[in-house]
Design a protein around this motif. Sequence first.
Motif, mmCIF file in Angstrom:
data_model
loop_
_atom_site.group_PDB
_atom_site.id
_atom_site.type_symbol
_atom_site.label_atom_id
_atom_site.label_comp_id
_atom_site.label_asym_id
_atom_site.label_seq_id
_atom_site.Cartn_x
_atom_site.Cartn_y
_atom_site.Cartn_z
ATOM 1 N N ASP A 245 -12.688 3.995 10.853
ATOM 2 C CA ASP A 245 -13.582 3.495 11.899
ATOM 3 C C ASP A 245 -13.870 2.003 11.759
ATOM 4 O O ASP A 245 -14.225 1.336 12.729
ATOM 5 N N GLN A 246 -13.713 1.473 10.534
ATOM 6 C CA GLN A 246 -13.946 0.045 10.314
ATOM 7 C C GLN A 246 -12.677 -0.779 10.511
ATOM 8 O O GLN A 246 -12.680 -1.993 10.305
ATOM 9 N N GLY A 247 -11.586 -0.115 10.915
ATOM 10 C CA GLY A 247 -10.338 -0.820 11.151
ATOM 11 C C GLY A 247 -9.534 -1.087 9.897
ATOM 12 O O GLY A 247 -8.535 -1.822 9.933
ATOM 13 N N GLU A 248 -9.924 -0.488 8.769
ATOM 14 C CA GLU A 248 -9.206 -0.713 7.507
ATOM 15 C C GLU A 248 -8.105 0.330 7.359
ATOM 16 O O GLU A 248 -8.325 1.529 7.570
ATOM 17 N N ALA A 249 -6.898 -0.138 7.006
ATOM 18 C CA ALA A 249 -5.761 0.760 6.840
ATOM 19 C C ALA A 249 -5.926 1.600 5.578
ATOM 20 O O ALA A 249 -6.493 1.163 4.588
ATOM 21 N N PRO B 175 1.777 -0.960 -12.570
ATOM 22 C CA PRO B 175 1.224 -0.356 -11.350
ATOM 23 C C PRO B 175 1.153 -1.373 -10.215
ATOM 24 O O PRO B 175 0.939 -2.565 -10.434
ATOM 25 N N TRP B 176 1.330 -0.890 -9.007
ATOM 26 C CA TRP B 176 1.187 -1.751 -7.844
ATOM 27 C C TRP B 176 -0.281 -2.125 -7.667
ATOM 28 O O TRP B 176 -1.174 -1.287 -7.831
ATOM 29 N N PRO B 177 -0.571 -3.359 -7.310
ATOM 30 C CA PRO B 177 -1.981 -3.741 -7.065
ATOM 31 C C PRO B 177 -2.497 -3.073 -5.796
ATOM 32 O O PRO B 177 -1.725 -2.670 -4.922
ATOM 33 N N ASP B 178 -3.824 -2.952 -5.720
ATOM 34 C CA ASP B 178 -4.465 -2.365 -4.544
ATOM 35 C C ASP B 178 -4.504 -3.424 -3.440
ATOM 36 O O ASP B 178 -5.261 -4.386 -3.522
ATOM 37 N N PHE B 179 -3.678 -3.225 -2.403
ATOM 38 C CA PHE B 179 -3.592 -4.185 -1.304
ATOM 39 C C PHE B 179 -4.387 -3.740 -0.077
ATOM 40 O O PHE B 179 -4.239 -4.317 0.999
ATOM 41 N N SER B 180 -5.227 -2.707 -0.213
ATOM 42 C CA SER B 180 -6.115 -2.361 0.898
ATOM 43 C C SER B 180 -7.105 -3.501 1.089
ATOM 44 O O SER B 180 -7.256 -4.370 0.219
ATOM 45 N N ASP B 181 -7.802 -3.525 2.226
ATOM 46 C CA ASP B 181 -8.781 -4.589 2.465
ATOM 47 C C ASP B 181 -9.804 -4.647 1.336
ATOM 48 O O ASP B 181 -10.106 -5.725 0.808
ATOM 49 N N SER B 182 -10.350 -3.481 0.971
ATOM 50 C CA SER B 182 -11.364 -3.463 -0.086
ATOM 51 C C SER B 182 -10.765 -3.856 -1.424
ATOM 52 O O SER B 182 -11.409 -4.527 -2.234
ATOM 53 N N TYR C 144 5.891 -1.794 9.739
ATOM 54 C CA TYR C 144 5.239 -0.708 9.016
ATOM 55 C C TYR C 144 3.867 -0.431 9.610
ATOM 56 O O TYR C 144 3.142 -1.351 10.003
ATOM 57 N N GLN C 145 3.529 0.855 9.680
ATOM 58 C CA GLN C 145 2.255 1.260 10.285
ATOM 59 C C GLN C 145 1.545 2.268 9.394
ATOM 60 O O GLN C 145 2.156 3.210 8.878
ATOM 61 N N LEU C 146 0.232 2.059 9.205
ATOM 62 C CA LEU C 146 -0.639 3.010 8.518
ATOM 63 C C LEU C 146 -1.825 3.316 9.420
ATOM 64 O O LEU C 146 -2.216 2.475 10.241
ATOM 65 N N PRO C 147 -2.437 4.493 9.276
ATOM 66 C CA PRO C 147 -3.647 4.792 10.070
ATOM 67 C C PRO C 147 -4.808 3.910 9.616
ATOM 68 O O PRO C 147 -4.807 3.370 8.510
ATOM 69 N N MET D 250 0.835 -1.208 0.000
ATOM 70 C CA MET D 250 0.000 0.000 0.000
ATOM 71 C C MET D 250 0.866 1.253 0.000
ATOM 72 O O MET D 250 0.581 2.224 -0.711
ATOM 73 N N MET D 251 1.952 1.244 0.792
ATOM 74 C CA MET D 251 2.847 2.393 0.839
ATOM 75 C C MET D 251 3.588 2.551 -0.485
ATOM 76 O O MET D 251 3.754 3.663 -1.001
ATOM 77 N N ALA D 252 3.991 1.418 -1.080
ATOM 78 C CA ALA D 252 4.699 1.478 -2.351
ATOM 79 C C ALA D 252 3.809 2.055 -3.444
ATOM 80 O O ALA D 252 4.277 2.786 -4.327
#
Length: 846
Positions: free
Chosen positions: A746-750, A669-676, A740-743, A657-659
């Motif tokens: 409210d649903q706990g998703e980075a 392109p980097w793939p979307d690695f967020s939860d969604s 590594y840390q990301l904010p 996600m940071m990359a």
Amino acid sequence: MASDLALPINSVLADILEAIASHHQIILQAPTGAGKSTALPLAILQSGIVAGKIIMLEPRRVATRGVASFIAQQLSQPLGEQVGYRVRGDSKVGKHTQLEVVTEGVLTRMIQDDPELNGVDLIIFDEIHERHLPTDIGLALALEVQSSLREDLTILAMSATLDELELSTLLPEAVTITSEGRSFPVEVLYRPVSSSQDWLAHMASIIVEEVNSGKDTGAILAFLPGQKEINQLAKRLLASISEKVLVCPLYGNLSAAEQDKAIQAAPVGFQKVVLSTNVAESSLTIEGVTTVVDSGYQRSATFNPKTGVSRLSLTRISQASAIQRSGRAGRLSAGKAIRLWSQEEQGRLSKASMPDIMLSELTSTALDCACWGAKQINELALLTPAPKVHEQLAWQLLQRLCLVDTDNKITPLGRKAHDLGCHPRLAHMLLTAKSIAERQQSDLGLLACLIATIVEARGLPAKGADISRYLPIATQGQMGQQAKQWQRKLAIKGELTSVSLQASDYDIGHLLALAFPDRIAKSRGQLGFLLSNGTGVTLAEEDSLAHETFLVVADFQQTQGRNAGRVYLASALDERLLDNELSQLVQQQRHSGWDDKKGRFFASMRTQIGSIVLSDKPDTNISDADITHALMAQIQQQGLSLLNMTDTAKQLQLRVMMAAHLDNVTDKPWPDFSDSGLLATIEQWLKPYLAGVKTLSQLNKVDIDKLLLNFLSWPQQQRLNELAPVNWPMSTGTKAPIYYQLPTNDQGEAYFDLSQTRALLSVRLQEALGLAQSPTIFDGKLTVSMELLSPARRLLATTADLASFWNGPYVEVKKEMRGRYPKHFWPDDPLNANATKFTKKKTPGL
């Protein structure tokens, strides 16, 4: 209506008449009370400047009749001569009528019936600022007629204000004329309701106070949200005021005689209190009003796409409405307006009311468009586009009723339905009933006429929800006339009275299901009923239909503060219909998923009507594909927590996600690695590896670390290790881990936010000696924060600026740690000291 024609509009009448003679598009801005609804059309008639017919659109039935009556009186003519009116179900026009005041979609119907509008030279749109849906659609169709068929047609658009109205965009060739309003001052007083008092009781006391003040206050006009509150307030007032005070309700469902009583001046020696809904906000003038008492409330109906009905709620009016209402006190002389809220709250009200098109059910509008040849509502020139969800539902219902095809093109049945002029649901019922009756030689068509009349009727007496109880009155009076009108349009012979006496619940339920297939309901005990569209509804316990197993609901309302809708009109549904006449509504569907309680996959064959399950039989023919599909559905529903998301997998997720935000070097392109993002691509990176996985416990053993890593290409894996390594080589040979840390939301998703993004490197302080700066990653775009640990690996300090730490906080750390860990190295000059991971005894040179 006011008899005084010395109105502000008179000062610009010459300009307007000249514009009508020389232009085909005119915009008139004239505030309430200027005389645009009465003096202007009268002057146009008397001038003779328009040779053909004049159509004037009023947004409300009460105002339509009132405006037409007033202009006819000024001409000393009866209604239906030179001036007439048309509202749905009532008209007074003759062969010599030149000015027709119309409302409620009558203009739209006229244009659809005669697109060239032969004989019509001028169309006047009054009160456009109120943004009623029929007005918006009528204007759009009139503009199309003008641009394509009738260049000589003149359109006059009138509004109390042009604020936030883009009329000039729709009428680019228009000349704009502005008229001033009346100058009579209105004193505005604020009398807010206390927190412990009922607002209706407070309003009653204010009105009684005004009536008993002893002053010649003229008529009092009180604004309330609806008929219910009007009747409640009337009872309170009649018990508290003199017989010399007339209390006159005013709302749309009243008879013409009762409406006239409210509008006309009070008899000599009497004072009048008019209790009105917002029908009295604009073009309707009530004789003698000098005082306005405004509740500040309106009852708003907002279409709910989830339930398919409009939800009624009591809401605050807008600032524009408050100004309109208070202005009613200053039409004839100086007056006052009493607002039952605070001045502070006035400033918090919305500026203007939402246009109807944003709040309304659009099925009839969509059918109008289909009949006109438009396949989308927004193909018309509208001031405000229709909401996509509302429009989509409207077309879906028309398709389900076979009134339009899959391309939204009107069908022959749809053309016949539009010609009937009622809601498409009822039109489909009427036409289908006629067809069935002709085949079976039954009276079903006649019964459909009565049912349609009841569903469309306003102000039905309280006889419960069972629609059959209203059949006797559907043959009488105005309702009877409407039923006979349907009978004539459908060319059905027979006697309505005898049909009303012989009607069966079987036939009534059948007919209602033709109009409302999405509102078949099944009992769920004390919880009421479940509609086939998934909505819950309730009936009063004492209602005769409350204990039925199946219903068809014709009318229900959702109100604020209630989870389930309240049924007002319905019929029992004979279950045999579902095997016979209504069998096309019943579907067989395979249902499968995970039983959370039993922790296993299940499958069954369900017989259902929409959300109503009629039967549910187990299906033992379960394939691996079924289980995989169910697993995927579970993951989509419950999220990635069902998977074995180890710390390694989560760290990989954050690094990618940071990359994606910090690296712009890679070709791919980097793939979307967020939860969604991972859930959206789960078919690619997870599904192919679920063969043989049949339980949630087996799913939890799948190596997610490996699958996520393999979702990256080999160059991306290499690039990620360069940008965001999982550890950092210290000079001592230690590979210090980086976390590594990301904010998170409210649903706990980075999610990525550079200001809250951190990379933490944890290492014992002695191994960082001699290091002047913290490491950087992502090509220097992110500085690593270092967690400096004690020999026992307890946190001493966290810093992203080592140089500052050595020169500052380290001094205090050194003092404390030397006593606690004397065997370890705590140099006075850490910047020039050698790093070590041993005690002083094991470190050479110490």
